[in-house]
Write an enzyme that holds these catalytic residues in place. Structure first.
Site, PDB file in Angstrom:
ATOM      1  N   ASP A  20       0.616  -1.246  -0.049  1.00 12.58           N
ATOM      2  CA  ASP A  20      -0.017   0.077  -0.041  1.00 12.58           C
ATOM      3  C   ASP A  20       0.738   1.210  -0.063  1.00 12.58           C
ATOM      4  O   ASP A  20       2.061   1.228   0.202  1.00 12.58           O
ATOM      5  CB  ASP A  20      -0.977  -0.025   1.228  1.00 12.58           C
ATOM      6  CG  ASP A  20      -2.022  -1.110   1.012  1.00 12.58           C
ATOM      7  OD1 ASP A  20      -2.203  -1.314   0.070  1.00 12.58           O
ATOM      8  OD2 ASP A  20      -2.561  -1.506   2.294  1.00 12.58           O
TER       9      ASP A  20
ATOM     10  N   TYR B 244       6.992 -10.266   6.812  1.00 12.14           N
ATOM     11  CA  TYR B 244       6.896  -8.803   6.878  1.00 12.14           C
ATOM     12  C   TYR B 244       7.364  -8.414   8.171  1.00 12.14           C
ATOM     13  O   TYR B 244       7.215  -9.181   9.251  1.00 12.14           O
ATOM     14  CB  TYR B 244       5.414  -8.412   6.839  1.00 12.14           C
ATOM     15  CG  TYR B 244       4.594  -8.323   5.565  1.00 12.14           C
ATOM     16  CD1 TYR B 244       4.753  -6.825   4.786  1.00 12.14           C
ATOM     17  CD2 TYR B 244       4.023  -9.310   5.068  1.00 12.14           C
ATOM     18  CE1 TYR B 244       4.148  -6.904   3.614  1.00 12.14           C
ATOM     19  CE2 TYR B 244       3.502  -9.429   3.706  1.00 12.14           C
ATOM     20  CZ  TYR B 244       3.541  -8.198   2.908  1.00 12.14           C
ATOM     21  OH  TYR B 244       2.998  -7.957   1.901  1.00 12.14           O
TER      22      TYR B 244
END
EC number: 5.4.99.12
Length: 263
Positions: free
Chosen positions: A54, A113
Site C-alpha cells: 500500500d 513482513y
C-alpha cells in the site's frame, strides 16, 4: 519471443502511492514500466509483483517478474540497465532468468513482513516515514505471550480490512517474533506466513500494541479469531512502519516454522 526475468528490489515507499499502477499516481509498478518502456522504445512491458504494498509501505525484498521482448539480455545486465533508469528511492539487487511457468505471486511459499514501532515520546522527524509511532508504555512479555495464539492455521477474517477481494481468509502464520531495541527505542515485529490479507499485518500489530498497553486482555486473540468480525479489532498501525522483508520461493526454513513446534 520473450524472456522472463525475475528481479528482487528494495524501495522507500513513502513517496509512492503503493505498488500497483494507478492513473495519475506515482507507483512502484509504474516507474518500473516507464523504465522498461525506455528500453523497448515505447513498448509496454507488464510488470508483476509478488504483492501489492500500500501507499507508504516499504520493501526490502519485493520480487517482480516481466516478459522482455526481443533479444535476451544477461540477467545481470538487465538489472544494471534498470537501475540506471530507476529513481533513487528504488534499487534492484538480484536478477535471474526464469522459466515461463514461474510467477512471482503464484509460485510463493511464504512472505516475511516486518513492522517497526518507534517508542520515543515525540515523533522523530527523521524517522516518521519509516516507523509507526507509539509512545505509550508496553509490556513486551504480554505481547509475546499473545503472539503465540497467532501461530498456525486460522481464519483471519477479524484481522482483514474491508476492501479486500479475497473470499478465503484462512492463512497460516509460521513465525512471530517481537524484539525490543532499547538503544533506538524501537520494537521490531516480524511475521512469516503463507500469505497475508489486506492490512492484516498492520491490524495484528495494532492489536498486539493494545495488549502490550493492557487495553486488551492477553488471552483475547483466540476469541477475536473465533468471532470472524472486523469490528472486534479496529486499530490499524500506520503504513509507515511496515516493510516487506522477503518473499520465499523455497520451503520456509525450519527455524521459522514455529507452527510445527506448537502443541
Amino acid at each position: 519471443m520473450t524472456t522472463r526475468y525475475k528481479l528482487t528490489m528494495a524501495y522507500d515507499g513513502h513517496l509512492f502511492h503503493g505498488f500497483q499502477i494507478q492513473p495519475n499516481q506515482r507507483t512502484v509498478q509504474g516507474v518500473i514500466e516507464e523504465a522498461l518502456k525506455k528500453m523497448t522504445k515505447g513498448k509496454r512491458v507488464v510488470v508483476h509483483g509478488s504483492g501489492r504494498t500500500d501507499a507508504g509501505v516499504h520493501a526490502k525484498g519485493q520480487v517482480i517478474h516481466f516478459d522482455y521482448p526481443g533479444k535476451e539480455i544477461p540477467a545481470k545486465n538487465m538489472m544494471l540497465a534498470l537501475n540506471a533508469l530507476m529513481p533513487i528511492d528504488t534499487v534492484f539487487f538480484e536478477s535471474e532468468i526464469v522459466d515461463e511457468d514461474f510467477h512471482v505471486q503464484y509460485s510463493t511459499k511464504g512472505k516475511w513482513y516486518r513492522y517497526v514501532v518507534d517508542q520515543h515520546r515525540f515523533t522523530d522527524p527523521f524517522n516518521r516515514f519509516y516507523t509507526g509511532h507509539y509512545p505509550y508504555p508496553l509490556d513486551i512479555s504480554l505481547m509475546k505471550q499473545a503472539a503465540k495464539d497467532l501461530i498456525g492455521e486460522h481464519d483471519f477474517t477479524s484481522f482483514a480490512a474491508s476492501g479486500g477481494q479475497i473470499v478465503d481468509k484462512v492463512r497460516t502464520i509460521y513465525y512471530v517474533n517481537i524484539t525490543p531495541d532499547p538503544d533506538k527505542k524501537q520494537i521490531i515485529f516480524d511475521f512469516i506466513g503463507n500469505g497475508f490479507l489486506y492490512n492484516m499485518v498492520r491490524i495484528l500489530v495494532g492489536t498486539l500494541l493494545e495488549i502490550g498497553n493492557k487495553k486488551r486482555p492477553v488471552d483475547d486473540i483466540p476469541r477475536v479469531l473465533k468471532a470472524k468480525d472486523r469490528q472486534e479489532v479496529r486499530t490499524t498501525a500506520p503504513a509507515s512502519g511496515l516493510y516487506l522483508q522477503q518473499v520465499f520461493y523455497e520451503d520456509i526454513p525450519k527455524k521459522y516454522r514455529l507452527d510445527l513446534k506448537k502443541d
